[in-house]
Write a protein that holds these residues in place. Structure first.
Motif, mmCIF file in Angstrom:
data_model
loop_
_atom_site.group_PDB
_atom_site.id
_atom_site.type_symbol
_atom_site.label_atom_id
_atom_site.label_comp_id
_atom_site.label_asym_id
_atom_site.label_seq_id
_atom_site.Cartn_x
_atom_site.Cartn_y
_atom_site.Cartn_z
ATOM 1 N N LEU A 208 7.596 49.639 37.030
ATOM 2 C CA LEU A 208 6.239 49.106 37.011
ATOM 3 C C LEU A 208 5.269 50.268 36.933
ATOM 4 O O LEU A 208 5.439 51.285 37.629
ATOM 5 C CB LEU A 208 5.966 48.266 38.258
ATOM 6 C CG LEU A 208 4.556 47.658 38.391
ATOM 7 C CD1 LEU A 208 4.607 46.289 39.061
ATOM 8 C CD2 LEU A 208 3.620 48.582 39.202
ATOM 9 N N THR A 209 4.247 50.111 36.098
ATOM 10 C CA THR A 209 3.182 51.103 35.982
ATOM 11 C C THR A 209 1.842 50.399 36.148
ATOM 12 O O THR A 209 1.610 49.338 35.538
ATOM 13 C CB THR A 209 3.216 51.797 34.614
ATOM 14 O OG1 THR A 209 4.495 52.416 34.428
ATOM 15 C CG2 THR A 209 2.135 52.868 34.518
ATOM 16 N N ALA A 210 0.968 50.969 36.960
ATOM 17 C CA ALA A 210 -0.341 50.355 37.217
ATOM 18 C C ALA A 210 -1.430 51.418 37.214
ATOM 19 O O ALA A 210 -1.358 52.393 37.978
ATOM 20 C CB ALA A 210 -0.329 49.620 38.555
ATOM 21 N N LYS A 211 -2.433 51.233 36.359
ATOM 22 C CA LYS A 211 -3.614 52.105 36.387
ATOM 23 C C LYS A 211 -4.539 51.592 37.489
ATOM 24 O O LYS A 211 -5.124 50.512 37.377
ATOM 25 C CB LYS A 211 -4.316 52.084 35.037
ATOM 26 C CG LYS A 211 -3.492 52.700 33.905
ATOM 27 C CD LYS A 211 -4.251 52.647 32.579
ATOM 28 C CE LYS A 211 -5.526 53.485 32.621
ATOM 29 N NZ LYS A 211 -6.205 53.478 31.302
ATOM 30 N N LEU A 212 -4.657 52.366 38.554
ATOM 31 C CA LEU A 212 -5.455 51.921 39.698
ATOM 32 C C LEU A 212 -6.946 52.052 39.418
ATOM 33 O O LEU A 212 -7.753 51.295 39.964
ATOM 34 C CB LEU A 212 -5.065 52.712 40.946
ATOM 35 C CG LEU A 212 -3.558 52.647 41.315
ATOM 36 C CD1 LEU A 212 -3.317 53.397 42.605
ATOM 37 C CD2 LEU A 212 -3.080 51.209 41.411
ATOM 38 N N ASP A 213 -7.328 53.021 38.596
ATOM 39 C CA ASP A 213 -8.703 53.166 38.116
ATOM 40 C C ASP A 213 -8.659 54.051 36.886
ATOM 41 O O ASP A 213 -7.582 54.256 36.303
ATOM 42 C CB ASP A 213 -9.639 53.708 39.215
ATOM 43 C CG ASP A 213 -9.172 55.050 39.779
ATOM 44 O OD1 ASP A 213 -8.540 55.812 39.017
ATOM 45 O OD2 ASP A 213 -9.418 55.323 40.959
ATOM 46 N N ASP A 214 -9.782 54.618 36.488
ATOM 47 C CA ASP A 214 -9.802 55.443 35.276
ATOM 48 C C ASP A 214 -9.073 56.774 35.458
ATOM 49 O O ASP A 214 -8.822 57.479 34.471
ATOM 50 C CB ASP A 214 -11.247 55.717 34.856
ATOM 51 C CG ASP A 214 -11.944 54.449 34.352
ATOM 52 O OD1 ASP A 214 -11.226 53.503 33.965
ATOM 53 O OD2 ASP A 214 -13.186 54.413 34.370
ATOM 54 N N TYR A 215 -8.728 57.124 36.711
ATOM 55 C CA TYR A 215 -8.153 58.447 36.965
ATOM 56 C C TYR A 215 -6.725 58.394 37.530
ATOM 57 O O TYR A 215 -5.918 59.266 37.246
ATOM 58 C CB TYR A 215 -9.042 59.220 37.959
ATOM 59 C CG TYR A 215 -10.477 59.318 37.521
ATOM 60 C CD1 TYR A 215 -10.876 60.302 36.616
ATOM 61 C CD2 TYR A 215 -11.434 58.429 37.993
ATOM 62 C CE1 TYR A 215 -12.193 60.407 36.199
ATOM 63 C CE2 TYR A 215 -12.758 58.515 37.588
ATOM 64 C CZ TYR A 215 -13.123 59.497 36.690
ATOM 65 O OH TYR A 215 -14.425 59.589 36.267
#
Length: 419
Positions: A208-215
């Motif tokens: 699983l991959t998740a972008k938590l915010d832009d950084y």
């Protein structure tokens, strides 16, 4: 107990303790990520090697087609010493782990890929008939993993992925039967070569991959345990004395060695357009390797259960990338790897203790589509005074004790093509 029976027990223990006991985990599955300390479970937007570290990363690649391939020259040096008996020996061996990855973006949410890599393998060759020859003279272990992969975006920022793993490998191993047995001339030590090729098995991985915010990006990946089951391997005996030739005839054997499950979690942080940082924590379930069981074709030879008693172990990895231009990017990193081998189980075919590694590398884009990836690694294994206490000769356990100093270094070259 008659002499032949005692020799049979010694032989069984001898073979069972090393046939599949090499099992080095080779962490060199991509030059870009290797240069960043072999981080990657949460690193997105790089090249196709991302699908090895996490199958869910496939949908975050920038291009419709992505390919990456490379090879690494890995050299390891091991020195052994026993000051009490003035024993000294050393071995230097070179391997070439390689990889190929391809990924295709079917649409904005779905991608498919293929990964071929060599995460396990070892080559150790001590002097023939050295002081530890009753444990191992030489061993050559190889494995190839072939993994089709799919990745699907649940939302714009969250992706899941999975891969089916097919493994094909083999091992060739030689050691002396006891510490003193020779042929009738007394000039040649009796030894056995065990050879099992075409061993195959299946496993899987999910991520699983998740972008938590832009950084900040989070990633997690799990690889299943894979049991390598050798059926009908060849056991060949050399320089046997006349009285033992009726017992030790060339024949077949079956054996199983588990490749342990792994769980990796990590974060990446895109500091700005030029700088990227990543950290991974890997936990390997080595406790699955409690013992090695060997069944011989000859029904008169009983099955052998040889203790290994590995412990679960972990690795901390970290790295950074600096990309000042579109054509050039540089990387540096490192990791600390805890050995799964416990005191009293340290055998010379697995001369591996806790390791500290430093890595670096760069990518140069020859064209906007084609890039050259380079990496270099230095590993220092902690010196250890240790022993293997479970070799049995004439019904009695015999310890093999000494000091091991080990190190390794590698140079890797890869190509990336994206369009």
């Amino acid at each position: 107990m008659n002499r032949n029976k005692l020799m049979a027990i010694s032989l069984l223990t001898l073979m069972s303790s090393s046939v599949f006991a090499g099992g080095y985990r080779i962490s060199m599955q991509g030059q870009r990520q290797l240069a960043m300390g072999h981080t990657g479970v949460a690193v997105i937007g790089q090249n196709a090697e991302s699908i090895f570290f996490n199958p869910a990363n496939g949908t975050f690649l920038k291009d419709k087609w992505s390919f990456s391939a490379g090879v690494t020259a890995l050299t390891s040096d091991v020195k052994f010493q026993n000051k009490t008996y003035n024993w000294k020996n050393e071995t230097s061996n070179t391997g070439t782990p390689l990889y190929f990855y391809g990924n295709y973006q079917v649409n904005d949410r779905f991608s498919v890929g293929l990964a071929i890599y060599t995460p396990y393998g070892s080559a150790v060759e001590w002097d023939q008939d050295w002081e530890g020859s009753h444990l191992v003279n030489n061993i050559d272990l190889k494995s190839f993993f072939i993994q089709p992969t799919v990745s699907y975006k649940i939302t714009e920022d969250v992706s899941i992925g999975a891969g089916l793993i097919y493994v094909n490998g083999g091992v060739k191993f030689n050691r002396n039967l006891t510490r003193s047995m020779t042929d009738d001339s007394g000039m040649n030590r009796s030894d056995v070569t065990v050879d099992a090729q075409g061993v195959h098995a299946w496993g899987y991985n999910v991520g699983l991959t998740a972008k938590l915010d832009d950084y900040v990006t989070f990633g997690v990946n799990y690889r299943s345990q894979i049991d390598m089951k050798a059926k009908g391997g060849d056991a060949t005996f050399h320089d046997m004395p006349t009285f033992a030739q009726a017992t030790y005839k060339d024949g077949k054997f079956d054996a199983t060695m588990p490749l342990p499950a792994e769980l990796t979690v990590g974060f990446s942080y895109q500091i700005n357009k030029q700088w990227l940082a990543a950290i991974d924590y890997n936990y390997t379930f080595w406790s699955a390797y409690k013992s090695l069981v060997i069944d011989f074709e000859d029904p008169n030879i009983p099955s052998s259960v040889n203790p290994r008693n590995y412990k679960n172990s972990s690795t901390i990895r970290a790295g950074v990338q600096y990309a000042p231009t579109e054509k050039f990017s540089a990387r540096i990193g490192g990791y600390y790897d805890v050995s799964p081998v416990q005191d009293g189980y340290f055998a010379p075919e697995t001369p591996r203790n806790d390791a500290l590694a430093g890595t670096l590398g760069f990518t140069y884009k020859v064209t906007p589509k084609l890039g050259i990836d380079f990496s270099a690694t230095v590993l220092h294994f902690k010196e250890t005074d240790n022993s293997y206490d479970y070799f049995v000769e004439d019904g009695n356990p015999v310890s093999f004790v000494g000091t091991y100093r080990s190190g390794a270094y590698s140079l890797g070259l890869g190509l990336s093509y994206n369009f």
